[in-house]
Design a protein around this motif. Sequence first.
Motif, short mmCIF file in Angstrom:
data_model
loop_
_atom_site.label_atom_id
_atom_site.label_comp_id
_atom_site.label_asym_id
_atom_site.label_seq_id
_atom_site.Cartn_x
_atom_site.Cartn_y
_atom_site.Cartn_z
N SER A 196 -23.38 -9.87 -44.20
CA SER A 196 -22.29 -9.00 -44.68
C SER A 196 -22.76 -7.57 -44.89
CB SER A 196 -21.70 -9.55 -45.98
OG SER A 196 -22.66 -9.53 -47.02
N ARG A 197 -24.05 -7.37 -45.09
CA ARG A 197 -24.58 -6.02 -45.35
C ARG A 197 -25.45 -5.50 -44.21
NH1 ARG A 197 -28.04 -5.23 -49.28
NH2 ARG A 197 -28.80 -7.36 -49.46
N ALA A 204 -30.24 -6.06 -43.54
CA ALA A 204 -30.40 -6.36 -44.97
C ALA A 204 -30.91 -7.79 -45.13
CB ALA A 204 -29.06 -6.20 -45.69
#
Length: 404
Positions: A196-197, A204
Amino acid sequence: MRKDVLNQIKLLKEEIDVLNKSELARRFNCDRRTIDKYIKDSSSKSRKPREIKKKVDDFKEIIIDKVDNYGCSSMAVFKFIQKKGYSGGYHTVNNFVNNHKKAEIKKATMRFDTTPGLQAQVDWKESIRMVNRQGEFLEVNIFLMVLGYSRIKYLKLTVDRTQKTLFECLYDGFEYFGGVPKEILFDNMSTVVDRSRTTFKNIAINNMFKHFAMDAGFEVITCRPYRPETKGVETLAKLVDRLMVYNEEFDTFDDLEKIVELFNYDINNEISQATNEVPFIRFLKEKEYLNPLPNMDILLSYFHHEKEYKVSKESMIRYKGKKYSVPTKYIGNYVTVSEIETELYIYYTKDLIACHKISEKLLHYQKEHAKEILKSDAFKHYSDEEIEDFIENNLKNMDIFLGE
């Protein structure tokens, strides 16, 4: 240019200080002025080749940025720099991109291959179907960690690919090597990377995995645009292919685990295609460059938690593919287990409620549990003596382990 003439003149100049230009012109069937020119060329040691500027040169930094950081294709980059004034052809851009990638891969490969103790690579072979002697299919996964310098490998059979399983595999791998590499290269797997990042440029790392890596003492390297090649090394797919001959040669998951362990030992004793040496022998040098093992109890805490097992309506729990009985009053409750050598201990909260001998049989009953189970269901109208007769005359003759 007459390269044959130029080369001969260079050879002759090493032996004769003064050359007869007319004689050389007759010998090579060319003009005397040509000989004079070639003598001057051969004498010019400081002469540099003429540098020709290419149209792509002004756009190299842009191309490298787009390819390295965003994974752009040659065509996408070509269309982009056209709008910025590039007037050359697509093939020039494509050749530049391909040569750049090859150079980057070569750098990464040298780093992986030549530095003892620096790097390991981790990979999974997922969802392998193996069939046992009984014709039953087992879907398993194989974890691989390989050290770059020695090419020593650690293989482990697993039933899933969860993060806890990954932690356990790494833990076992560190113990197998007796140390920790300074960095470990992973694919962008969800157990390592926080999707998600993560963008193409900025990857990430999952927080839990980041903490595990810090406690273990290695740096996480994710799959970048130019992953180091393991040139000449058997791929994981090839290693797994060599395990296929063991189909129908085992009975249980435990048997297959032992086969993988022996196979792991064998491949580390074979000459590696990459180094032309035996990994175990080359590892003797690499081992001293590994980071020392950290506090293994800390790493153990990342994955070793007591698992709870729900007691079924049959008053049984399923553990490693086999069923074990408990008293009927625990039906619907959750219990924990502890395996010590050949005994399985079953606990409710902190109370020991059952102990079974571990065997290869599918069903394991304590005699008292069997009586309770039968009496609570199909034999509820039978006397204790009739139930005991049934157990003695029937259950003991079935493929069931019956304990006292």
